[in-house]
Each structure stands twice: as C-alpha cells, then as structure tokens.
Design an enzyme around this catalytic site. Structure first.
Site, PDB file in Angstrom:
ATOM      1  N   CYS A  20       0.727  -1.218  -0.079  1.00 22.88           N
ATOM      2  CA  CYS A  20      -0.037   0.202  -0.056  1.00 22.88           C
ATOM      3  C   CYS A  20       0.754   1.226  -0.105  1.00 22.88           C
ATOM      4  O   CYS A  20       0.393   2.414   0.093  1.00 22.88           O
ATOM      5  CB  CYS A  20      -0.915  -0.048   1.258  1.00 22.88           C
ATOM      6  SG  CYS A  20      -0.263  -0.353   2.704  1.00 22.88           S
ATOM      7  N   ASP A  42       2.835   2.353   2.318  1.00 25.56           N
ATOM      8  CA  ASP A  42       3.074   2.926   3.714  1.00 25.56           C
ATOM      9  C   ASP A  42       4.612   3.048   4.181  1.00 25.56           C
ATOM     10  O   ASP A  42       5.166   2.037   4.087  1.00 25.56           O
ATOM     11  CB  ASP A  42       2.068   2.420   4.576  1.00 25.56           C
ATOM     12  CG  ASP A  42       0.784   2.502   4.280  1.00 25.56           C
ATOM     13  OD1 ASP A  42      -0.037   1.883   5.110  1.00 25.56           O
ATOM     14  OD2 ASP A  42       0.436   3.437   3.547  1.00 25.56           O
ATOM     15  N   CYS A  52      -2.145  -2.688   9.155  1.00 24.04           N
ATOM     16  CA  CYS A  52      -1.531  -1.152   9.807  1.00 24.04           C
ATOM     17  C   CYS A  52      -0.911  -1.430  11.422  1.00 24.04           C
ATOM     18  O   CYS A  52       0.021  -0.977  11.548  1.00 24.04           O
ATOM     19  CB  CYS A  52      -2.297  -0.409   9.797  1.00 24.04           C
ATOM     20  SG  CYS A  52      -2.946   0.020   8.173  1.00 24.04           S
TER      21      CYS A  52
END
Lengths: 294, 157
Positions: B66, B68, B136
């Site tokens: 993603c 991140d 996350c």
C-alpha cells in the site's frame, strides 16, 4: 464419475427425449459437451431447430453443470433467468479444454471464428457472457508482454465499447443487457489495468501465478529512508516549482524501475520483479501526494 | 427533562463505540472508528529525534503493497531501561497513522522488554480496525520492535 451415471441412467434418456421436443434448445447449460454423442440423434429429430450449419452440439462457453437439477431444463416453464446462473459458472472440471472448445453464440448458435476474442457474436452481434479465460491482453489484442504500445490500447478499447456498451442494448433481452454490463466492465478494467505501468506489472505477474503479497512488511533501511525523505520533501515543498521538480525526479525513477521490472520479468527473476513493483508503488504514492498539493 | 438530557448524552456516548468501524455485510458505510479519527486529527507525538543520539532507537518499517512508511523513535533512559519519550512519523492511511500514534502513547514510561509484548491485536482492538486494515497494526508492532532492536544494537557495540 457423475458422467458415467448420466450415460447409464435411463431416466436421463427420457428427460433428454422430452427436451428434444422443445422448440429452442439454445442453452442447455446443464449438459456437458461430453454428452454430445448422446444428444446427436435426439437433436436431429427436433423440428424447429436453429439454423446453425455447424455440428449440432449445443454448448455454452464450456459450462458443464453436473447436478441433476440442471438437467431439468425442459418445459415451457423454464425461465431464462435460471440460464444466467449456469452460464456464469466457470467450467471447473475441464478448464484445459477451453481453448480447444468451439465457443457458440447463445443466441444464434454460430461458432466463434477464433480470430477475435469471443465477446460479441460476429453473425448476430449479440453480446456474449464473460469468459474469464480470455485475459486482458487478448481482449485488447496485444502481445502478452510488459512493454506494450499504450497508444494502441485506446483504439481497441473504443472499438469494443462500440459493440458491447450497455447503452446499445436497451431494447434487448434482460440476459443480453446483463452480459453487456459485465463485458463492458471487464473491457474497461482491461484498459485501465494495461495502460497504467504499475497495474500492468502486477497483472502480468498474476498471469504467471506470482502474486504480490498484500500484507508483506519490509525493513530495508535504504529503501525506506529514501522514501521517507522523498515524502518529507513533498510535505515541506513550497510552491509548484519545487513540487514539479520532485515530480520530474519521481518520473525518472519510475522509468528506471519499469525497465528494471521488464528485465526481471523477461528473465523470470520474479523476486526482482516484485522488488521493482514495490518501488514503483512507493513512487506512485509520492506522485499522488504531489498531485494533491499542486 | 434532566433525565431526558442525560439519557441523550449517555445514549450518544454509548452509541459511538458501538458503531461498527467497517462491517462488511451490514450495509453500513465503512467508517473510521472515532478513535482513529481522533488520532488522525490530533496525533500525539509527531516528530523526530536525532537518530544518531545515543539514547535513541529508530524503527523504520514499510508496507510496500500500500506504499506506507512508518518511523517510530524511542528515547531510552540507559540506567532504568525505561522509554522516557517516543515520537513517530507515518506516511500512509488513517489507520496506519493512528496505529503508530497509539504505539508511541503506549510505549512511553514502559521498559523495553515490556513494549516487546505489545501485540498488534491489542492495537487493532483498541482502534476497532477492520480486517482490511489489520496490517497497519502489524506495521506498528514491527516498528516498536525495530526501534528497540536498533537501540540494543547501538548499545551492544
């Protein structure tokens, strides 16, 4: 094994005999093409049959539906809607034979000529059901490689939409409208996936059964430090000039890593390919942030 | 009337945590839990320590799928082995920011061995993270561990 059962069971024969009396057997989805020989004599005796000049076997995109319930497609009360359920199913029993099968139009029974992907029938122009074995590269008529000519995609995409866009089938049957909606969506996906270099990379790897893990985490200090700095630079950049400068740098990096992906892919070095994809993802995100700021 | 008012306030207070953050089949729109929104709007401990500082451990982790990146830094008191301060910098979605922000809150005042036991499931539960955002919280757990490891590496030399 269920096929043997079908062959030997007399009730089936009577059912099939019954069904042969039905005027239109366009989509006996439940009957596997392996039962052709059984149907042959039955079909030939049927009075008002479709004008297909090719062999009388009836087939729907290679769907073989084994349940007994499926066999009972006969009778005037058979609803077309049920047909959709069957045609959408993939042929999970013999996916290999898909390419060898002759695809037939559900509407006019014309056989696919095999030159273009069978999304629309070439004789009666009716939209066909989505066939997932036709990959995006085939739909848009390009070679299955990473370095394709993106300019050519648009033309092919528009040509397809001229034939199967849902707006063109307002007056057609519910079934065809559904097919048009699905096919059109699939063509749009194909176009979008193949035009963007990153999604094209991920897709082409997927076709080789190499899947990029969604949940993977990395701790490569060099890469992460670089990305951190890049994102911080974007945050702190003041003015469009600074942002555009960074944008240009990112473009260069993207090109480098696209090339790197291509090399890795051609040499089947899939780990390097995935590493390239990771880099491209990071650069793409940074680019998106810049665009937001601009 | 007073009861009516208090009922309303209590009702609201009780209602919010029960709001599903992102329940797939319920038909409700996917929403960030109020705690995530809170961390996003009022992040705690954003910042940077000098990574060359003796007392500082830096954990740098990323989720490439993603895009991140998460940096979590701890300042440790050498004598007691306790984390006296922590800060973070995360580029990613609201859940990632909230997870790392929460992580910095949780590690403060704890000993290094203690923070190694912080599990991503605890973080996820506290923030009511939906399944699609669980990674996350994993990232935050990894960041804590990486920061501790970095500090220990510095001090083992």
């Amino acid at each position: 094994m269920w096929k043997k059962k079908l062959y030997s069971s007399t009730p089936l024969l009577t059912i099939l005999l019954r069904t042969s009396k039905i005027p239109k057997i366009h989509s006996p989805n439940s009957v596997s093409h392996k039962n052709i020989t059984l149907l042959d004599p039955l079909l030939q005796t049927s009075a008002s049959f479709s004008s297909s000049s090719s062999s009388p076997f009836v087939e729907i995109e290679g769907v073989s539906f084994p349940t007994v319930g499926g066999i009972f497609f006969g009778g005037p009360t058979f609803h077309r809607e049920n047909v959709n359920l069957f045609t959408k199913k993939k042929n999970s029993f013999c996916s290999e034979s898909k390419s060898a099968e002759k695809l037939q139009c559900w509407n006019c029974d014309a056989t696919a000529d095999g030159t273009t992907p069978f999304l629309v029938c070439q004789s009666c122009r009716s939209v066909q059901a989505v066939n997932h074995s036709i990959d995006y590269f085939q739909i848009l008529g390009v070679e299955r490689k990473y370095n394709i000519e993106v300019e050519k995609l648009e033309e092919k995409y528009k040509n397809w939409q001229k034939k199967l866009h849902p707006d063109l089938v307002h007056s057609k049957s519910q079934r065809e409208r559904e097919y048009a909606a699905e096919q059109s969506a699939r063509v749009i996906n194909a176009y979008r996936t193949l035009t963007d270099p990153l999604s094209r990379a991920i897709y082409i790897l997927k076709l080789e059964n190499v899947v990029v893990d969604e949940e993977e985490r990395i701790t490569d200090p060099e890469l992460l430090a670089e990305i951190m700095e890049l994102r911080e630079a974007v945050e702190e950049a003041e003015g469009n000039q600074a942002l555009n400068q960074i944008k240009a740098q990112i473009q260069d990096k993207m090109q480098y890593w696209c090339k790197s992906f291509e090399d890795a892919f051609l040499n089947k070095k899939y780990e390097n390919a995935i590493a390239s994809i990771q880099r491209m993802t990071y650069y793409k995100r940074a680019n998106e942030e810049i665009i937001k700021k601009l | 009337m007073l009861r009516h008012v208090t009922n309303r306030i209590l009702g609201q207070g009780l209602r919010l945590p029960a709001t599903p953050a992102a329940v797939g089949g319920s038909g409700l729109p996917r929403m960030y839990h109020e705690r995530v929104v809170d961390h996003y709007n009022h992040p705690r401990n954003v910042g940077s320590f000098d990574k060359n500082d003796e007392d500082v451990g830096t954990g740098l982790v990323g989720a490439p799928a993603c895009g991140d990146v998460m940096k979590l830094q701890i300042k440790v008191d050498d004598e007691t082995g306790k984390i006296v301060d922590a800060c973070f910098k995360t580029f990613g979605c609201g859940s990632a920011i909230a997870s790392s922000s929460l992580a910095t809150e949780w590690v403060k005042g704890k000993k290094m061995e203690e923070v190694l036991t912080i599990k991503n499931t605890e973080i996820a539960k506290h923030l009511s993270l939906p399944p699609v955002k669980l990674h996350c919280s994993m990232l935050a757990e990894d960041a804590i561990k990486a920061a501790v490891k970095d500090y220990e590496d510095k001090h083992s030399k």
